[in-house]
Scaffold this motif. Structure first.
Motif, mmCIF file in Angstrom:
data_model
loop_
_atom_site.group_PDB
_atom_site.id
_atom_site.type_symbol
_atom_site.label_atom_id
_atom_site.label_comp_id
_atom_site.label_asym_id
_atom_site.label_seq_id
_atom_site.Cartn_x
_atom_site.Cartn_y
_atom_site.Cartn_z
ATOM 1 N N GLY A 73 -28.145 -12.264 45.029
ATOM 2 C CA GLY A 73 -28.879 -13.134 44.122
ATOM 3 C C GLY A 73 -28.272 -13.295 42.742
ATOM 4 O O GLY A 73 -28.807 -14.049 41.916
ATOM 5 N N ARG A 74 -27.163 -12.616 42.467
ATOM 6 C CA ARG A 74 -26.542 -12.719 41.148
ATOM 7 C C ARG A 74 -25.534 -13.867 41.111
ATOM 8 O O ARG A 74 -25.321 -14.545 42.113
ATOM 9 C CB ARG A 74 -25.849 -11.390 40.785
ATOM 10 N N THR A 75 -24.897 -14.072 39.976
ATOM 11 C CA THR A 75 -23.946 -15.179 39.803
ATOM 12 C C THR A 75 -22.519 -14.662 39.849
ATOM 13 O O THR A 75 -22.150 -13.760 39.083
ATOM 14 C CB THR A 75 -24.196 -15.906 38.478
ATOM 15 N N LEU A 76 -21.738 -15.248 40.751
ATOM 16 C CA LEU A 76 -20.329 -14.908 40.892
ATOM 17 C C LEU A 76 -19.481 -16.072 40.395
ATOM 18 O O LEU A 76 -19.617 -17.203 40.871
ATOM 19 C CB LEU A 76 -19.991 -14.625 42.361
ATOM 20 N N GLY A 77 -18.596 -15.790 39.446
ATOM 21 C CA GLY A 77 -17.662 -16.791 38.967
ATOM 22 C C GLY A 77 -16.280 -16.524 39.532
ATOM 23 O O GLY A 77 -15.739 -15.427 39.353
ATOM 24 N N ILE A 78 -15.703 -17.502 40.233
ATOM 25 C CA ILE A 78 -14.394 -17.335 40.862
ATOM 26 C C ILE A 78 -13.385 -18.183 40.100
ATOM 27 O O ILE A 78 -13.507 -19.409 40.032
ATOM 28 C CB ILE A 78 -14.423 -17.750 42.346
ATOM 29 N N VAL A 79 -12.397 -17.517 39.520
ATOM 30 C CA VAL A 79 -11.364 -18.207 38.753
ATOM 31 C C VAL A 79 -10.205 -18.500 39.703
ATOM 32 O O VAL A 79 -9.407 -17.629 40.020
ATOM 33 C CB VAL A 79 -10.903 -17.349 37.561
ATOM 34 N N GLY A 80 -10.146 -19.735 40.185
ATOM 35 C CA GLY A 80 -9.108 -20.121 41.142
ATOM 36 C C GLY A 80 -9.653 -20.161 42.553
ATOM 37 O O GLY A 80 -9.635 -19.149 43.260
ATOM 38 N N LEU A 81 -10.171 -21.323 42.978
ATOM 39 C CA LEU A 81 -10.810 -21.416 44.288
ATOM 40 C C LEU A 81 -9.823 -21.956 45.313
ATOM 41 O O LEU A 81 -9.946 -23.078 45.812
ATOM 42 C CB LEU A 81 -12.049 -22.308 44.203
ATOM 43 N N GLY A 82 -8.827 -21.121 45.654
ATOM 44 C CA GLY A 82 -7.892 -21.437 46.719
ATOM 45 C C GLY A 82 -8.404 -20.896 48.032
ATOM 46 O O GLY A 82 -9.609 -20.702 48.224
ATOM 47 N N ARG A 83 -7.488 -20.582 48.956
ATOM 48 C CA ARG A 83 -7.884 -20.100 50.277
ATOM 49 C C ARG A 83 -8.732 -18.836 50.176
ATOM 50 O O ARG A 83 -9.804 -18.729 50.764
ATOM 51 C CB ARG A 83 -6.645 -19.802 51.128
ATOM 52 N N ILE A 84 -8.224 -17.834 49.438
ATOM 53 C CA ILE A 84 -8.943 -16.556 49.360
ATOM 54 C C ILE A 84 -10.205 -16.707 48.537
ATOM 55 O O ILE A 84 -11.261 -16.167 48.876
ATOM 56 C CB ILE A 84 -8.029 -15.458 48.786
ATOM 57 N N GLY A 85 -10.116 -17.455 47.448
ATOM 58 C CA GLY A 85 -11.294 -17.681 46.616
ATOM 59 C C GLY A 85 -12.417 -18.329 47.398
ATOM 60 O O GLY A 85 -13.593 -17.951 47.263
ATOM 61 N N GLU A 86 -12.070 -19.292 48.254
ATOM 62 C CA GLU A 86 -13.096 -19.938 49.076
ATOM 63 C C GLU A 86 -13.704 -18.949 50.070
ATOM 64 O O GLU A 86 -14.915 -18.964 50.325
ATOM 65 C CB GLU A 86 -12.507 -21.135 49.824
ATOM 66 N N ALA A 87 -12.877 -18.060 50.635
ATOM 67 C CA ALA A 87 -13.391 -17.057 51.572
ATOM 68 C C ALA A 87 -14.329 -16.080 50.862
ATOM 69 O O ALA A 87 -15.321 -15.626 51.436
ATOM 70 C CB ALA A 87 -12.232 -16.310 52.227
ATOM 71 N N VAL A 88 -14.031 -15.754 49.617
ATOM 72 C CA VAL A 88 -14.924 -14.908 48.819
ATOM 73 C C VAL A 88 -16.227 -15.654 48.545
ATOM 74 O O VAL A 88 -17.326 -15.082 48.644
ATOM 75 C CB VAL A 88 -14.244 -14.480 47.502
#
Length: 333
Positions: free
Chosen positions: A145-160
């Motif tokens: 339920g928390r907020t995750l910020g992903i810096v760089g949404l490439g292949r691995i970022g999208e999987a995260v």
């Protein structure tokens, strides 16, 4: 006559045999001071090289006048001087797809371990300090339920992002040069500027490649924009973070904690405070370190090398412009 290939990393036996069927192979399990001279000598007749971690720059390339292809057993390619390769018409290929899910697993493990203080409290319990109910001062923070910020949404970022949104009901923010419609539709991801992402996120996950633009992308100013109870996760490259600034932020409470698989210097020196700070989970760069993934990476790197040396297109060519350089140097029939 077979082309000559030099391996500078130990690979599974089936991979080695597949290469021996195609090429004259000189194999090194690794390159160190004891065998560097032999390695450089082998480069003199090499048409292809395959391995990872070794820095391949202009000086080594001077010793390899026949080199056509460099196949790295990795997704990242910052160990290579790409400009020098391209200038010489040398194709560089990598293996990004094979590491995606395994690295995303590791990144999320770091996130969970940092949030729930898993390593710190496991060590605390095994030391004999656990004698009563755990006090509030040892509590962690929730992930769901928390907020995750992903810096760089490439292949691995999208999987995260997939793990976060679908597995833990997290709100996902991301930075990227262009919008990511798939992540926005499938995971409800929302695009933000870097500053806005840092200010809004409970967890900040770094997934960008290393480049001049991303070197020390996260420094004192950026850490100061984060919430005081936020946690930084770095599964990209160590030099994306200004490490002394991160240590200071962890020591003075600017942020809550960090989960790190990569560092400015690797191996991380034994005296680094990142080993002793209780609010840090520090791992020895194991993002892709499973038997299945490393074997898959080696097999794909071999397929890339075989195809590229045969003049066939390789989807994961890092510097396709090298082919143009090579064509320009090839005399017309």
């Amino acid at each position: 006559m077979k082309k000559h290939v030099v391996l500078y990393r130990k690979v599974p036996e089936d991979v080695l045999q597949s290469l021996r069927r195609e090429f004259d192979v000189t194999a090194f399990d690794d390159v160190d001071d004891a065998n560097r001279t032999r390695f450089v000598e082998a480069l003199g007749s090499a048409h292809g090289i395959m391995g990872n971690t070794l820095k391949i720059g202009a000086a080594l390339l001077e010793a390899a006048p026949r080199l056509e292809v460099a196949s790295t057993i990795s997704a990242g390619y910052d160990a290579f001087d790409v400009a020098a390769l391209t200038q010489r018409g040398i194709v560089l290929t990598n293996t990004p797809d094979e590491v995606t899910e395994t690295t995303a697993d590791l990144v999320f493990a770091l996130l969970l371990a940092s949030a729930r203080r898993v390593v710190e409290l496991a060590n605390w319990a095994s030391s004999g300090a656990w004698r009563a109910q755990v006090e509030e001062r040892y509590f962690g923070v929730d992930v769901h339920g928390r907020t995750l910020g992903i810096v760089g949404l490439g292949r691995i970022g999208e999987a995260v992002a997939r793990r976060a949104a679908l597995g833990f009901g997290m709100r996902v923010l991301y930075t990227k040069r262009t919008p990511h419609p798939v992540a926005e539709s499938a995971y409800g991801a929302q695009r933000r500027t870097l500053d806005a992402l840092l200010a809004e996120s409970d967890f900040v996950c770094l997934m960008v490649p290393l480049s001049p633009e991303t070197r020390h992308l996260i420094g004192e100013r950026e850490l100061g924009l984060m919430k005081r109870d936020a946690i930084l996760i770095n599964g990209s490259r160590g030099l994306v973070v200004d490490e002394p600034a991160l240590v200071a932020a962890l020591q003075n409470g600017t942020i809550r904690g960090a989960g790190l698989d990569v560092f400015e210097r690797e191996p991380l020196p034994a005296g680094s405070p990142l080993y002793t700070l209780p609010n840090v989970v520090a791992l020895p760069h194991i993002g892709s370190a499973t038997h299945a993934t490393r074997a898959a990476m080696a097999r794909q790197a071999a397929r890339n090398l075989i195809a590229a040396l045969a003049g066939q297109p390789v989807a994961t060519t890092v510097n396709p412009e090298a082919l143009e350089v090579r064509r320009a140097r090839t005399p017309a029939a």
